[in-house]
Design a protein around this motif. Structure first.
Motif, PDB file in Angstrom:
ATOM      1  N   SER A 190      -0.160   4.234  -0.957  1.00 54.06           N
ATOM      2  CA  SER A 190      -1.080   5.366  -1.117  1.00 54.06           C
ATOM      3  C   SER A 190      -0.558   6.640  -0.471  1.00 54.06           C
ATOM      4  O   SER A 190      -0.958   7.734  -0.835  1.00 54.06           O
ATOM      5  N   SER A 202     -10.760   7.266  -4.845  1.00 50.53           N
ATOM      6  CA  SER A 202      -9.808   7.849  -3.899  1.00 50.53           C
ATOM      7  C   SER A 202     -10.426   8.011  -2.512  1.00 50.53           C
ATOM      8  O   SER A 202      -9.721   8.059  -1.522  1.00 50.53           O
ATOM      9  N   ASP A 251       0.858  -1.182   0.000  1.00 52.19           N
ATOM     10  CA  ASP A 251       0.000   0.000   0.000  1.00 52.19           C
ATOM     11  C   ASP A 251       0.898   1.237   0.000  1.00 52.19           C
ATOM     12  O   ASP A 251       1.434   1.626   1.029  1.00 52.19           O
ATOM     13  N   TRP A 274     -10.449   4.660   0.185  1.00 54.38           N
ATOM     14  CA  TRP A 274      -9.556   3.909  -0.692  1.00 54.38           C
ATOM     15  C   TRP A 274      -9.211   2.537  -0.129  1.00 54.38           C
ATOM     16  O   TRP A 274      -9.287   1.531  -0.830  1.00 54.38           O
ATOM     17  N   THR A 275      -8.849   2.468   1.136  1.00 51.32           N
ATOM     18  CA  THR A 275      -8.457   1.189   1.726  1.00 51.32           C
ATOM     19  C   THR A 275      -9.639   0.230   1.799  1.00 51.32           C
ATOM     20  O   THR A 275      -9.523  -0.938   1.435  1.00 51.32           O
ATOM     21  N   ARG A 283      -2.870   5.512  -4.954  1.00 51.53           N
ATOM     22  CA  ARG A 283      -4.211   6.086  -4.819  1.00 51.53           C
ATOM     23  C   ARG A 283      -4.684   6.809  -6.076  1.00 51.53           C
ATOM     24  O   ARG A 283      -5.829   6.745  -6.445  1.00 51.53           O
ATOM     25  N   ASP A 284      -3.825   7.548  -6.745  1.00 51.54           N
ATOM     26  CA  ASP A 284      -4.204   8.209  -7.995  1.00 51.54           C
ATOM     27  C   ASP A 284      -2.994   8.291  -8.906  1.00 51.54           C
ATOM     28  O   ASP A 284      -1.908   7.858  -8.544  1.00 51.54           O
TER      29      ASP A 284
END
Length: 158
Positions: A8, A67, A6, A70-71, A43-44
């Motif tokens: 993000s 977004s 992850d 997100w998780t 994330r993006d």
């Protein structure tokens, strides 16, 4: 091993402790590990492509949407559809819905630990969709456990 990461928070513009930890750990893994494969979740798509191109070929980057939440939605759905052997989350929040190994015992379906079954990681060249994922998460602050009166209900729950 296929490791989900992850990221993000790793490539944000204004990094604080958790963000720096996430990025520096990812860079350190890229320097020392050529054996495992990494699927790095973003994330993006506003990440600096120069930084991403500096990673070795065993690191693949995947942008996940939405977004918001997100998780719990994006990451949870992605790791359900395309499971990894291990998912690392460097920022204290695991998806609530997680893949577990289901096994049939006669007419009964049970959730079992992965290491109690002889689960083949690949079948006909494809990953076994019934296998479970192991999870590793970093908890940065235990203040809510030891000083609960200093945290409001939403923080304690989160």
């Amino acid at each position: 091993m296929l490791i989900g990461y992850d990221a993000s928070r790793a490539f944000v513009r204004e990094a604080t402790g958790t963000e720096n930890y996430s990025l520096n750990l990812l860079k350190a893994l890229a320097r020392i590990d050529r054996k495992n494969r990494y699927r790095v979740y973003l994330r993006d798509s506003n990440y600096p492509t120069i930084q991403l191109s500096q990673f070795p070929t065993n690191f693949k980057f995947k942008v996940i949407r939405p977004s918001r939440l997100w998780t719990q939605f994006g990451l949870a759905l992605e790791t359900w559809r395309a499971p990894v052997d291990l998912l690392f989350v460097p920022a204290h929040t695991l998806p609530i819905l997680r893949r577990q190994c289901l096994a049939l015992f006669g007419n009964e379906v049970r959730i079992v630990r992965r290491n109690t079954l002889n689960v083949t990681p690949k079948r006909n060249g494809h990953r076994n969709p019934n296998r479970s994922t192991k999870y590793v998460v970093t908890i940065h602050d235990l203040g809510v456990e030891y000083l609960p009166n200093y945290h409001k209900f939403p923080q304690r729950y989160y």
